[in-house]
Design a protein around this motif. Structure first.
Motif, PDB file in Angstrom:
ATOM      1  N   ALA A 208      20.594  50.150  32.661  1.00 24.87           N
ATOM      2  CA  ALA A 208      20.516  48.816  33.268  1.00 24.87           C
ATOM      3  C   ALA A 208      19.818  47.814  32.363  1.00 24.87           C
ATOM      4  O   ALA A 208      20.210  46.658  32.282  1.00 24.87           O
ATOM      5  CB  ALA A 208      19.804  48.908  34.617  1.00 24.87           C
ATOM      6  N   VAL A 209      18.771  48.259  31.661  1.00 26.30           N
ATOM      7  CA  VAL A 209      17.996  47.329  30.850  1.00 26.30           C
ATOM      8  C   VAL A 209      18.126  47.604  29.352  1.00 26.30           C
ATOM      9  O   VAL A 209      17.431  47.041  28.536  1.00 26.30           O
ATOM     10  CB  VAL A 209      16.499  47.373  31.256  1.00 26.30           C
ATOM     11  N   SER A 210      19.040  48.513  28.994  1.00 27.84           N
ATOM     12  CA  SER A 210      19.342  48.807  27.592  1.00 27.84           C
ATOM     13  C   SER A 210      18.091  49.154  26.793  1.00 27.84           C
ATOM     14  O   SER A 210      17.833  48.599  25.718  1.00 27.84           O
ATOM     15  CB  SER A 210      20.072  47.617  26.936  1.00 27.84           C
ATOM     16  N   THR A 211      17.287  50.055  27.316  1.00 26.70           N
ATOM     17  CA  THR A 211      16.098  50.491  26.607  1.00 26.70           C
ATOM     18  C   THR A 211      16.263  51.944  26.181  1.00 26.70           C
ATOM     19  O   THR A 211      16.984  52.717  26.796  1.00 26.70           O
ATOM     20  CB  THR A 211      14.844  50.368  27.482  1.00 26.70           C
ATOM     21  N   PHE A 212      15.582  52.288  25.096  1.00 21.75           N
ATOM     22  CA  PHE A 212      15.691  53.630  24.532  1.00 21.75           C
ATOM     23  C   PHE A 212      14.322  54.080  24.057  1.00 21.75           C
ATOM     24  O   PHE A 212      13.547  53.298  23.517  1.00 21.75           O
ATOM     25  CB  PHE A 212      16.684  53.646  23.360  1.00 21.75           C
ATOM     26  N   SER A 213      14.015  55.359  24.262  1.00 22.03           N
ATOM     27  CA  SER A 213      12.757  55.905  23.779  1.00 22.03           C
ATOM     28  C   SER A 213      12.950  57.381  23.493  1.00 22.03           C
ATOM     29  O   SER A 213      13.875  58.007  24.017  1.00 22.03           O
ATOM     30  CB  SER A 213      11.639  55.702  24.814  1.00 22.03           C
ATOM     31  N   ALA A 214      12.079  57.940  22.641  1.00 25.10           N
ATOM     32  CA  ALA A 214      12.250  59.338  22.254  1.00 25.10           C
ATOM     33  C   ALA A 214      10.893  59.985  21.966  1.00 25.10           C
ATOM     34  O   ALA A 214       9.917  59.317  21.615  1.00 25.10           O
ATOM     35  CB  ALA A 214      13.149  59.444  21.026  1.00 25.10           C
ATOM     36  N   LEU A 215      10.871  61.300  22.136  1.00 29.26           N
ATOM     37  CA  LEU A 215       9.686  62.107  21.877  1.00 29.26           C
ATOM     38  C   LEU A 215      10.147  63.448  21.336  1.00 29.26           C
ATOM     39  O   LEU A 215      11.109  64.031  21.847  1.00 29.26           O
ATOM     40  CB  LEU A 215       8.892  62.320  23.172  1.00 29.26           C
ATOM     41  N   THR A 216       9.482  63.932  20.291  1.00 28.73           N
ATOM     42  CA  THR A 216       9.776  65.261  19.765  1.00 28.73           C
ATOM     43  C   THR A 216       8.566  66.153  19.979  1.00 28.73           C
ATOM     44  O   THR A 216       7.431  65.766  19.643  1.00 28.73           O
ATOM     45  CB  THR A 216      10.114  65.211  18.267  1.00 28.73           C
ATOM     46  N   ILE A 217       8.787  67.340  20.562  1.00 27.18           N
ATOM     47  CA  ILE A 217       7.716  68.301  20.802  1.00 27.18           C
ATOM     48  C   ILE A 217       7.928  69.522  19.917  1.00 27.18           C
ATOM     49  O   ILE A 217       8.999  70.145  19.950  1.00 27.18           O
ATOM     50  CB  ILE A 217       7.669  68.721  22.282  1.00 27.18           C
ATOM     51  N   TYR A 218       6.922  69.843  19.115  1.00 29.04           N
ATOM     52  CA  TYR A 218       6.937  71.019  18.249  1.00 29.04           C
ATOM     53  C   TYR A 218       6.076  72.097  18.903  1.00 29.04           C
ATOM     54  O   TYR A 218       4.907  71.862  19.209  1.00 29.04           O
ATOM     55  CB  TYR A 218       6.380  70.688  16.861  1.00 29.04           C
ATOM     56  N   THR A 219       6.633  73.275  19.093  1.00 27.30           N
ATOM     57  CA  THR A 219       5.922  74.356  19.769  1.00 27.30           C
ATOM     58  C   THR A 219       5.732  75.536  18.830  1.00 27.30           C
ATOM     59  O   THR A 219       6.700  76.052  18.261  1.00 27.30           O
ATOM     60  CB  THR A 219       6.707  74.838  21.008  1.00 27.30           C
ATOM     61  N   SER A 220       4.477  75.956  18.665  1.00 28.06           N
ATOM     62  CA  SER A 220       4.178  77.182  17.924  1.00 28.06           C
ATOM     63  C   SER A 220       3.628  78.194  18.921  1.00 28.06           C
ATOM     64  O   SER A 220       3.633  77.962  20.129  1.00 28.06           O
ATOM     65  CB  SER A 220       3.162  76.905  16.816  1.00 28.06           C
ATOM     66  N   ALA A 221       3.112  79.298  18.423  1.00 33.22           N
ATOM     67  CA  ALA A 221       2.585  80.328  19.319  1.00 33.22           C
ATOM     68  C   ALA A 221       1.300  79.884  20.005  1.00 33.22           C
ATOM     69  O   ALA A 221       0.946  80.394  21.078  1.00 33.22           O
ATOM     70  CB  ALA A 221       2.335  81.614  18.540  1.00 33.22           C
ATOM     71  N   THR A 222       0.605  78.895  19.416  1.00 35.06           N
ATOM     72  CA  THR A 222      -0.703  78.507  19.952  1.00 35.06           C
ATOM     73  C   THR A 222      -0.881  77.006  20.150  1.00 35.06           C
ATOM     74  O   THR A 222      -1.858  76.590  20.770  1.00 35.06           O
ATOM     75  CB  THR A 222      -1.824  78.986  19.012  1.00 35.06           C
ATOM     76  N   GLU A 223       0.058  76.186  19.641  1.00 33.15           N
ATOM     77  CA  GLU A 223      -0.153  74.737  19.679  1.00 33.15           C
ATOM     78  C   GLU A 223       1.117  73.979  20.033  1.00 33.15           C
ATOM     79  O   GLU A 223       2.230  74.447  19.780  1.00 33.15           O
ATOM     80  CB  GLU A 223      -0.644  74.236  18.312  1.00 33.15           C
ATOM     81  N   LEU A 224       0.894  72.802  20.620  1.00 32.60           N
ATOM     82  CA  LEU A 224       1.959  71.835  20.838  1.00 32.60           C
ATOM     83  C   LEU A 224       1.631  70.574  20.046  1.00 32.60           C
ATOM     84  O   LEU A 224       0.480  70.137  20.017  1.00 32.60           O
ATOM     85  CB  LEU A 224       2.082  71.463  22.319  1.00 32.60           C
ATOM     86  N   HIS A 225       2.633  70.003  19.423  1.00 31.47           N
ATOM     87  CA  HIS A 225       2.473  68.716  18.757  1.00 31.47           C
ATOM     88  C   HIS A 225       3.557  67.769  19.259  1.00 31.47           C
ATOM     89  O   HIS A 225       4.706  68.176  19.463  1.00 31.47           O
ATOM     90  CB  HIS A 225       2.584  68.853  17.233  1.00 31.47           C
ATOM     91  N   GLY A 226       3.173  66.515  19.454  1.00 33.62           N
ATOM     92  CA  GLY A 226       4.123  65.502  19.877  1.00 33.62           C
ATOM     93  C   GLY A 226       4.304  64.470  18.779  1.00 33.62           C
ATOM     94  O   GLY A 226       3.333  64.061  18.134  1.00 33.62           O
ATOM     95  N   LEU A 227       5.542  64.048  18.559  1.00 36.97           N
ATOM     96  CA  LEU A 227       5.849  63.055  17.532  1.00 36.97           C
ATOM     97  C   LEU A 227       6.657  61.918  18.157  1.00 36.97           C
ATOM     98  O   LEU A 227       7.666  62.154  18.809  1.00 36.97           O
ATOM     99  CB  LEU A 227       6.655  63.688  16.398  1.00 36.97           C
ATOM    100  N   THR A 228       6.167  60.694  17.976  1.00 39.03           N
ATOM    101  CA  THR A 228       6.908  59.515  18.408  1.00 39.03           C
ATOM    102  C   THR A 228       7.062  58.578  17.213  1.00 39.03           C
ATOM    103  O   THR A 228       6.341  58.700  16.213  1.00 39.03           O
ATOM    104  CB  THR A 228       6.190  58.771  19.546  1.00 39.03           C
ATOM    105  N   ALA A 229       7.988  57.651  17.316  1.00 37.03           N
ATOM    106  CA  ALA A 229       8.236  56.731  16.211  1.00 37.03           C
ATOM    107  C   ALA A 229       8.513  55.332  16.753  1.00 37.03           C
ATOM    108  O   ALA A 229       9.062  55.165  17.838  1.00 37.03           O
ATOM    109  CB  ALA A 229       9.422  57.210  15.376  1.00 37.03           C
ATOM    110  N   HIS A 230       8.121  54.332  15.978  1.00 42.36           N
ATOM    111  CA  HIS A 230       8.452  52.951  16.293  1.00 42.36           C
ATOM    112  C   HIS A 230       8.499  52.164  14.989  1.00 42.36           C
ATOM    113  O   HIS A 230       8.045  52.648  13.948  1.00 42.36           O
ATOM    114  CB  HIS A 230       7.423  52.334  17.253  1.00 42.36           C
ATOM    115  N   GLU A 231       9.050  50.986  15.062  1.00 39.08           N
ATOM    116  CA  GLU A 231       9.173  50.163  13.858  1.00 39.08           C
ATOM    117  C   GLU A 231       8.062  49.127  13.823  1.00 39.08           C
ATOM    118  O   GLU A 231       7.758  48.487  14.824  1.00 39.08           O
ATOM    119  CB  GLU A 231      10.538  49.477  13.828  1.00 39.08           C
ATOM    120  N   GLU A 232       7.464  48.975  12.655  1.00 38.33           N
ATOM    121  CA  GLU A 232       6.387  48.001  12.474  1.00 38.33           C
ATOM    122  C   GLU A 232       6.566  47.311  11.133  1.00 38.33           C
ATOM    123  O   GLU A 232       6.561  47.972  10.094  1.00 38.33           O
ATOM    124  CB  GLU A 232       5.025  48.720  12.525  1.00 38.33           C
TER     125      GLU A 232
END
Length: 260
Positions: A208-232
């Motif tokens: 409806a509002v033509s918006t987009f967003s994304a998140l990448t989750i990296y999973t190991s045996a003991t940790e989670l990492h999140g990665l996001t990106a934007h333009e600056e």
């Protein structure tokens, strides 16, 4: 191939969609599991598919034949029905069961679509969520090309995505966010993400509002990492964060509620 069952949405299609959303969580209301070729046969062979078709994509030269075979099977089981318009003598359109008609309509009518793509070694799984007010139609696609449909409450959907992204229920702690450029990420990744076992890319688009967003989750045996990106200032800026499962779910919830 006959015309798609939803090429022109009718009031019947909308009513079937409402029925799937309202009854989809009842034990005696079963949603079908469909294959790649059944999806395309029902939707129309020339209809663009926004979902992955892993099995059908391995047989591109046989697409029409495979979809016609799938259609014959659906017709023989009474799941698809040829419809003859008044005054015609041959079928010009497909009909289908209430459950299938509702599913195919909901896939096109979502106010927002959320996609989670999990890559783990050589295997991939895709989870699509079609958001409709307080309900979500899930479409889980495995590497063999089976599409499993489920209706869940929207409030539960972020946790469902995390069950895919973090099946081992890793409970790492939140740490400070690192703001880095693309080249810096390439240098840092082997050190920070070298033990990654699975990568889940989550995307959301609000039609409806033509918006987009994304998140990448990296999973190991003991940790989670999140990665996001934007333009600056015309340059891609990345944010890499070690996160807890709860924080990861909160970030996913923000994508599900995009534009709200």
């Amino acid at each position: 191939m006959t015309e798609s069952i939803i090429s022109r949405l009718t009031q019947h299609d909308v009513e079937c969609a409402k029925t799937v959303l309202s009854r989809g969580q009842e034990e005696d209301f079963t949603l079908p599991v469909l294959t790649d070729e059944e999806i395309v046969a029902l939707d129309g062979i020339d209809q663009h598919q926004a979902v992955e078709l892993p099995w059908l994509s391995q047989h591109p030269d046989q697409k029409e034949l495979l979809c016609n075979v799938a259609l014959r099977s659906l017709l023989s089981k009474g799941l698809a029905i040829p419809l003859v318009a008044e005054g015609d003598t041959v079928p010009s359109k497909l009909g289908a069961t209430e459950e299938i008609t509702g599913i195919m309509a909901l896939r096109r009518l979502g106010e927002r679509v959320v996609t989670a793509e999990l890559t783990k070694e050589s295997d991939k799984v895709w989870l699509y969520g079609y958001v409709h007010d307080d309900k979500v139609l899930e479409e889980l696609v495995d590497s063999s090309g089976s599409h499993t449909f489920t209706v869940v409450d929207r409030s539960e959907f972020p946790a469902r995505i995390m069950e895919l992204a973090n099946a081992a229920k890793v409970q790492s702690a939140d740490e400070a966010t690192r703001k880095i450029t693309g080249p810096e990420f390439e240098k840092l990744a082997p050190q920070v993400l070298g033990s990654t076992l699975g990568v889940t890319v989550i995307r959301a688009i609000s039609l409806a509002v033509s918006t987009f967003s994304a998140l990448t989750i990296y999973t190991s045996a003991t940790e989670l990492h999140g990665l996001t990106a934007h333009e600056e200032d015309g340059e891609a800026q990345l944010e890499l964060t070690k996160i807890s499962n709860r924080t990861a779910e909160d970030k996913v919830r923000a994508l599900v509620d995009l534009g709200v």
